[in-house]
Design an enzyme around this catalytic site. Sequence first.
Site, mmCIF file in Angstrom:
data_model
loop_
_atom_site.group_PDB
_atom_site.id
_atom_site.type_symbol
_atom_site.label_atom_id
_atom_site.label_comp_id
_atom_site.label_asym_id
_atom_site.label_seq_id
_atom_site.Cartn_x
_atom_site.Cartn_y
_atom_site.Cartn_z
ATOM 1 N N LYS A 3 8.284 134.314 63.636
ATOM 2 C CA LYS A 3 7.639 133.782 62.437
ATOM 3 C C LYS A 3 6.430 132.909 62.813
ATOM 4 O O LYS A 3 6.270 132.539 63.993
ATOM 5 C CB LYS A 3 8.664 132.967 61.638
ATOM 6 C CG LYS A 3 9.814 133.798 61.064
ATOM 7 C CD LYS A 3 10.789 132.882 60.306
ATOM 8 C CE LYS A 3 11.927 133.669 59.699
ATOM 9 N NZ LYS A 3 12.853 132.761 58.936
ATOM 10 N N TYR A 43 11.281 140.007 51.710
ATOM 11 C CA TYR A 43 12.293 139.031 51.311
ATOM 12 C C TYR A 43 12.763 139.228 49.872
ATOM 13 O O TYR A 43 13.237 138.278 49.251
ATOM 14 C CB TYR A 43 11.756 137.614 51.517
ATOM 15 C CG TYR A 43 11.848 137.122 52.947
ATOM 16 C CD1 TYR A 43 13.061 137.143 53.646
ATOM 17 C CD2 TYR A 43 10.725 136.608 53.607
ATOM 18 C CE1 TYR A 43 13.148 136.680 54.956
ATOM 19 C CE2 TYR A 43 10.809 136.138 54.918
ATOM 20 C CZ TYR A 43 12.027 136.168 55.580
ATOM 21 O OH TYR A 43 12.127 135.698 56.876
ATOM 22 N N ASN A 106 12.682 128.320 61.288
ATOM 23 C CA ASN A 106 13.699 128.718 62.270
ATOM 24 C C ASN A 106 13.244 129.824 63.229
ATOM 25 O O ASN A 106 14.052 130.544 63.803
ATOM 26 C CB ASN A 106 15.033 129.050 61.577
ATOM 27 C CG ASN A 106 14.885 130.163 60.554
ATOM 28 O OD1 ASN A 106 13.817 130.765 60.435
ATOM 29 N ND2 ASN A 106 15.963 130.444 59.835
ATOM 30 N N HIS A 109 13.109 136.028 62.731
ATOM 31 C CA HIS A 109 13.806 136.821 61.709
ATOM 32 C C HIS A 109 14.444 138.020 62.397
ATOM 33 O O HIS A 109 13.895 138.535 63.356
ATOM 34 C CB HIS A 109 12.812 137.334 60.648
ATOM 35 C CG HIS A 109 13.385 138.424 59.798
ATOM 36 N ND1 HIS A 109 14.200 138.156 58.720
ATOM 37 C CD2 HIS A 109 13.336 139.775 59.907
ATOM 38 C CE1 HIS A 109 14.599 139.308 58.195
ATOM 39 N NE2 HIS A 109 14.096 140.304 58.893
ATOM 40 N N GLU A 120 13.025 147.316 56.266
ATOM 41 C CA GLU A 120 12.014 146.381 56.760
ATOM 42 C C GLU A 120 11.030 147.084 57.705
ATOM 43 O O GLU A 120 9.828 146.807 57.661
ATOM 44 C CB GLU A 120 12.703 145.188 57.439
ATOM 45 C CG GLU A 120 13.459 144.334 56.422
ATOM 46 C CD GLU A 120 14.393 143.304 57.033
ATOM 47 O OE1 GLU A 120 14.326 143.052 58.256
ATOM 48 O OE2 GLU A 120 15.213 142.741 56.281
HETATM 49 P P1 IDP Z 1 18.305 134.972 58.061
HETATM 50 O O1 IDP Z 1 16.869 134.733 58.445
HETATM 51 O O2 IDP Z 1 19.238 134.352 59.065
HETATM 52 O O3 IDP Z 1 18.630 136.412 57.771
HETATM 53 P P2 IDP Z 1 18.467 134.531 55.173
HETATM 54 O O4 IDP Z 1 19.639 133.930 54.454
HETATM 55 O O5 IDP Z 1 18.228 135.985 54.996
HETATM 56 O O6 IDP Z 1 18.586 134.135 56.709
HETATM 57 O O7 IDP Z 1 17.188 133.724 54.690
HETATM 58 C C1 IDP Z 1 15.895 134.168 55.038
HETATM 59 C C2 IDP Z 1 15.074 132.983 55.492
HETATM 60 O O8 IDP Z 1 14.874 132.125 54.368
HETATM 61 C C3 IDP Z 1 15.760 132.099 56.542
HETATM 62 O O9 IDP Z 1 15.546 132.547 57.862
HETATM 63 C C4 IDP Z 1 15.113 130.760 56.290
HETATM 64 O O10 IDP Z 1 13.845 130.666 56.951
HETATM 65 C C5 IDP Z 1 14.888 130.779 54.796
HETATM 66 N N1 IDP Z 1 15.983 130.081 54.103
HETATM 67 C C6 IDP Z 1 17.245 130.531 53.919
HETATM 68 N N2 IDP Z 1 17.992 129.620 53.252
HETATM 69 C C7 IDP Z 1 17.170 128.582 53.010
HETATM 70 C C8 IDP Z 1 17.350 127.314 52.351
HETATM 71 O O11 IDP Z 1 18.431 126.976 51.850
HETATM 72 N N3 IDP Z 1 16.248 126.490 52.311
HETATM 73 C C9 IDP Z 1 15.047 126.836 52.846
HETATM 74 N N4 IDP Z 1 14.834 128.014 53.465
HETATM 75 C C10 IDP Z 1 15.883 128.871 53.555
HETATM 76 MG MG MG Z 2 18.142 137.618 56.205
#
Ligand code: IDP
Ligand code: MG
Length: 143
Positions: A3, A43, A106, A109, A120
């Site tokens: 990212k 997303y 984080n 992805h 994707e």
């Molecule tokens: P993943 O990346 O581990 O698959 P997902 O639940 O699919 O996680 O969420 C996609 C991305 O959205 C996450 O990597 C994170 O950057 C962001 N995200 C998920 N939950 C939250 C939240 O509660 N607050 C802010 N950002 C979030």
């Molecule tokens: Mg995800």
Amino acid sequence: MVKPDGVQRGLVGEVVSRIEKRGLKIVALRMNTISQDHARKHYAEHAQKPFFKSLIDFITSGPSVSMVVEGKNAVAVMRSINGATNPANAATGSIRGDLALDTGRNVVHASDSPESAKREIDIHFKESEIINYSRMDETWIYE
Ligand code: IDP
Ligand code: MG
């Protein structure tokens, strides 16, 4: 995907290296700034979430590195290389467990199922951009 925070922090090599060293094969790779349209498609499952707008703003804020990775149990192994979504819960030794603190920053992805991987990959790559090593002449690497 590395990212925009990962690219900005100079972590592309670190991420690529962990994937390669684990034994997975990178069969496509590109650095670009993702368009709003592609980000929203990518997303789509989170469209109703309160963090959707900030997620789209962030993922389109600068260059990211997208990859297609293949190998045995590639989806599950990539998810474990990345670690839990919230870095506070991510195992030490994972990318997020070693290199991140915030869920919204984080670093990486990864697709969460073979079906989402296909969906994707179709958003980010043309078929012609994906290497099929099994179709290449076996002398290519030595020339
Ligand atoms: P993943 O990346 O581990 O698959 P997902 O639940 O699919 O996680 O969420 C996609 C991305 O959205 C996450 O990597 C994170 O950057 C962001 N995200 C998920 N939950 C939250 C939240 O509660 N607050 C802010 N950002 C979030
Ligand atoms: Mg995800």
